[in-house]
Design an enzyme around this catalytic site. Structure first.
Site, short mmCIF file in Angstrom:
data_model
loop_
_atom_site.label_atom_id
_atom_site.label_comp_id
_atom_site.label_asym_id
_atom_site.label_seq_id
_atom_site.Cartn_x
_atom_site.Cartn_y
_atom_site.Cartn_z
N GLY A 158 0.82 -1.21 0.00
CA GLY A 158 0.00 0.00 0.00
C GLY A 158 0.85 1.25 0.00
N GLY B 167 -0.42 4.45 0.09
CA GLY B 167 -1.22 5.59 0.49
C GLY B 167 -0.43 6.47 1.43
N PHE B 168 -1.12 7.29 2.24
CA PHE B 168 -0.42 8.21 3.13
C PHE B 168 0.47 7.48 4.13
CE2 PHE B 168 -4.00 10.99 1.86
CZ PHE B 168 -3.26 12.08 1.41
N VAL C 43 -2.24 -7.86 -3.73
CA VAL C 43 -2.02 -8.85 -2.68
C VAL C 43 -3.34 -9.56 -2.36
CG1 VAL C 43 -1.39 -9.18 -0.26
CG2 VAL C 43 -0.05 -7.64 -1.70
N GLU D 11 -18.85 18.06 1.15
CA GLU D 11 -18.10 18.73 0.10
C GLU D 11 -18.66 18.42 -1.28
OE1 GLU D 11 -13.98 18.77 2.74
OE2 GLU D 11 -14.34 17.18 1.29
N ASP E 257 -5.77 3.29 7.55
CA ASP E 257 -7.19 2.95 7.69
C ASP E 257 -7.42 1.47 7.94
OD1 ASP E 257 -7.88 5.56 7.32
OD2 ASP E 257 -8.42 5.36 5.21
N ALA F 14 -5.77 11.52 6.98
CA ALA F 14 -4.44 11.50 6.39
C ALA F 14 -3.33 11.83 7.39
CB ALA F 14 -4.38 12.46 5.20
#
Length: 438
Positions: free
Chosen positions: A27, A29-30, A95, A187, A316, A332
């Protein structure tokens, strides 16, 4: 061609090459990105595995979905981010399992990948609370494909309404339902309303886009439930000014391609967007360990997996508890802090130092925008709303973007949209990735 020889030391005795410690990070991501960027040590090689070739700045993904930003402003190739790091290898792959006894990661396509230390930062996906059949009609927003699909559906709805001769069909096409009133839902609803009210009216001849209905549905008692009540109340009023209908204490009971049922009432709508919930990746089932109700792995204080000190779960995918018993939020900044923390733990381990450390989350606040010039910021004791919060929201997001080019591009896109009332990414492109799903 000369044969390779076993290295020898100055005394003439043969010696083997020192074995490198192999860290596999699943992963980018952040959390995963922060870990790899913070970790470099002698004798360590790192392999990043991700099913996509890019890192995605998810906090601005909804702006791709609502025509403000192009995809290139919120995503960057992973390989390019680590092109100067010879110790880092990037693999494009999915994976599908972990063999903890053999210390191997199973890939969908390709041979298994051996590891000495494993970090799972595989993020989360949409949760339809047992109604996965809704996904085709109500896509969520977690990937670039999701964003371009939503953008396509929103813009196509206006285009189809322009040529429709049926008033009921037009009404359904100009009804947009957003399910879930967290930051993403708020948003999305705000910008779709702004698009209909301010940006599109002069461009259509047969319809008045200002007649579009934007409905925000929330099962809880208020919008932005993670924010203080007075900020939620401000957002409620800001949405009302944009023409958004907010339905709190209402649950969605069915969704189809033509309508959504809110409580017991059916509402014809051709565009429904899901922002109501997420569930963790299947990391817990891969490891056969305990998870919380959302599927997040319950980790130790150092973010390792109970019974598996060589495996860490972050972002997460992890259920991380604070000292006060509350859970670390899936934001994040939290993911980045976890990645940096595990980097420190691994550095200590590789150097032989004690690693009895516990992760401590530093709350960086919470931000959400409602539309042009309206936002809320919660820094605990300091709470802001309105234009000042909107500018602060924008500055914070630009700061955390990767690279000067992206910061300049996003700033210019926002300035252009703010000054001219035009969005720069109103293109109907690519296929609908959710079309035809059950």
């Amino acid at each position: 061609m000369p044969q390779s020889q076993t290295p020898v030391d100055p005394a003439g005795k043969s010696r083997a090459e020192p074995k490198q410690h192999h860290l596999v990070v699943v992963g980018a991501g952040f959390a995963g990105l922060a870990l790899v960027k913070a970790l470099k040590a002698p004798g360590l090689r790192i392999t990043i595995v991700d099913q996509r070739n890019h890192h995605l700045f998810q906090p601005l993904l909804y702006q791709v979905a609502t025509t403000i930003l192009p995809t290139s402003d919120v995503a960057w190739p992973i390989r390019n981010l680590f092109k100067t790091r010879q110790d880092v290898t990037t693999l494009l792959g999915e994976v599908v399992g972990v063999d903890t006894s053999a210390r191997r990661v199973a890939l969908k396509d390709g041979p298994p990948l051996s590891y000495d230390t494993l970090v799972l930062a595989t993020g989360a996906r949409h949760s339809y609370f047992g109604h996965d059949e809704w996904e085709g009609a109500a896509p969520g927003l977690k990937s670039l494909e999701d964003a371009t699909t939503i953008r396509r559906r929103v813009l196509s709805a206006f285009e189809r309404a322009e040529v429709s001769q049926d008033e009921a069909e037009r009404s359904a096409l100009l009804t947009f339902v957003v399910v879930g009133a967290g930051p993403t839902g708020v948003e999305l609803a705000g910008i779709i309303a702004d698009l209909a009210q301010r940006i599109l009216p002069k461009e259509f001849r047969n319809i008045d886009t200002r007649q579009a209905r934007v409905i925000l549905v929330e099962a809880g008692p208020r919008v932005l439930p993670a924010f203080p009540e007075k900020l939620s109340a401000y957002v409620d009023r800001a949405l009302a000014r944009l023409g958004v209908t907010v339905l709190t204490r209402h649950a969605v009971s069915s969704i189809s391609d033509s309508a959504v049922t809110i409580g017991d009432a059916g509402t014809p709508a051709r565009t429904v967007i899901w922002a109501a919930g997420v569930t963790a990746s299947p990391a817990a089932s891969w490891l056969d360990v305990e998870a919380d109700r959302a599927g997040r792995v319950k980790v130790e204080r150092d973010l390792s997996v109970p019974g598996h000190p060589g495996i860490f779960v972050i972002g997460d995918t992890a259920c991380v508890m604070r000292d006060d018993g509350r859970q670390v939020p899936g934001l994040a900044p939290a993911a980045k802090q976890q990645g940096q923390f595990v980097a420190g733990v691994l550095k200590a381990r590789l150097s032989g130092r004690s690693t009895r450390r516990a992760f401590s989350y530093r709350d960086m606040g919470n931000l959400a925008t409602v539309g042009k010039g309206a936002a809320v910021v919660d820094f605990g004791r300091i709470q802001l709303k309105g234009a000042i919060a909107w500018w602060l929201w924008g500055i914070a997001h630009i700061y955390f973007l990767i690279g000067t080019r992206s910061r300049i591009a996003v700033a210019l896109s926002w300035l252009w949209s703010y000054a001219t009332g035009r969005n720069s990414a109103r293109l109907i492109t690519q296929r609908d990735v959710h079309a035809g799903k059950p």
